[in-house]
Design a protein around this motif. Structure first.
Motif, mmCIF file in Angstrom:
data_model
loop_
_atom_site.group_PDB
_atom_site.id
_atom_site.type_symbol
_atom_site.label_atom_id
_atom_site.label_comp_id
_atom_site.label_asym_id
_atom_site.label_seq_id
_atom_site.Cartn_x
_atom_site.Cartn_y
_atom_site.Cartn_z
ATOM 1 N N GLU A 86 -1.914 2.435 -11.320
ATOM 2 C CA GLU A 86 -1.939 1.027 -11.722
ATOM 3 C C GLU A 86 -1.186 0.837 -13.038
ATOM 4 O OE1 GLU A 86 -6.114 0.090 -11.756
ATOM 5 O OE2 GLU A 86 -6.204 -0.052 -9.568
ATOM 6 N N GLU B 228 -3.833 4.525 -1.500
ATOM 7 C CA GLU B 228 -4.822 5.118 -0.590
ATOM 8 C C GLU B 228 -4.646 6.627 -0.609
ATOM 9 O OE1 GLU B 228 -5.185 5.374 4.114
ATOM 10 O OE2 GLU B 228 -5.562 3.345 3.365
ATOM 11 N N ILE C 14 -5.629 6.846 -9.492
ATOM 12 C CA ILE C 14 -5.544 5.412 -9.205
ATOM 13 C C ILE C 14 -5.317 4.635 -10.499
ATOM 14 C CG2 ILE C 14 -6.884 3.396 -8.423
ATOM 15 C CD1 ILE C 14 -8.122 5.339 -6.300
ATOM 16 N N LYS D 145 0.842 -1.198 0.000
ATOM 17 C CA LYS D 145 0.000 0.000 0.000
ATOM 18 C C LYS D 145 0.876 1.245 0.000
ATOM 19 C CE LYS D 145 -3.293 0.264 3.133
ATOM 20 N NZ LYS D 145 -4.089 0.622 4.337
ATOM 21 N N GLU E 15 -2.067 -1.084 -3.299
ATOM 22 C CA GLU E 15 -3.220 -0.201 -3.151
ATOM 23 C C GLU E 15 -2.717 1.236 -3.018
ATOM 24 O OE1 GLU E 15 -6.645 0.873 0.169
ATOM 25 O OE2 GLU E 15 -5.386 -0.892 0.471
#
Length: 125
Positions: A46, A60, A42, A25, A58
Motif C-alpha cells: 500500500e 491477494e 500488504i 488486484k 488489493e
C-alpha cells in the motif's frame, strides 16, 4: 524488513505488465519458506503503490506450504516447521519440493471500456 523490497518488486512487475491500465488486484504466491509476514507485505505494498496506477489494488497472498521429498523412504510430506526432516522416517536427507516460491501469479485490471464485470484478468500462469 524485507517485505518493503518485496512490495517494490511486486509493484514494479504489476505496473510493467499493466501497461498504464489501473490494477484492481495483484495475486501473488509466496512459499512458507520465504518467511514473509503477510500483514507487513500488504502494508508495504500500500505504501509503495501510492500515486501509481496500482494504488488501491488489493494484494491477494496465496500461501504455499513447504513440502519435501525424502530420499531415504521416498515419502512426500508437508512440513509445518523446521528442521527439514522427514516426518515419516526422521531422515534429514530431503529435497524441497515446494514452499520457496515467490511470484506474481495474476493481475486483475480495470478495463477502460465498460464490460459486464468491469475487470479483466491477465497474466495467469
Amino acid at each position: 524488513m524485507h517485505e518493503l523490497s518485496l512490495a517494490e518488486a511486486i509493484a514494479s512487475i504489476a505496473e510493467e505488465h499493466a501497461g498504464g491500465r489501473r490494477v484492481a488486484k495483484v495475486e501473488v504466491k509466496i512459499g512458507h519458506l520465504r518467511q514473509v509476514v503477510p500483514t507487513a507485505l500488504i502494508f508495504a505494498f500500500e505504501l509503495v503503490t501510492q500515486g501509481t496506477p496500482i494504488e488501491g489494488a488489493e494484494l491477494e497472498i496465496k500461501d504455499v506450504p513447504a513440502r519435501v521429498a525424502c530420499r531415504s523412504c521416498k515419502a512426500d510430506s508437508r512440513l509445518a516447521e523446521l528442521p527439514f526432516a522427514c516426518p515419516s522416517c526422521g531422515s534429514v536427507d530431503v529435497e524441497v519440493r515446494a514452499g520457496d516460491e515467490l511470484f506474481v501469479e495474476a493481475l486483475e485490471l480495470v478495463e477502460s471500456s465498460p464490460s459486464p464485470r468491469g475487470y479483466q484478468t491477465i497474466e495467469r500462469t
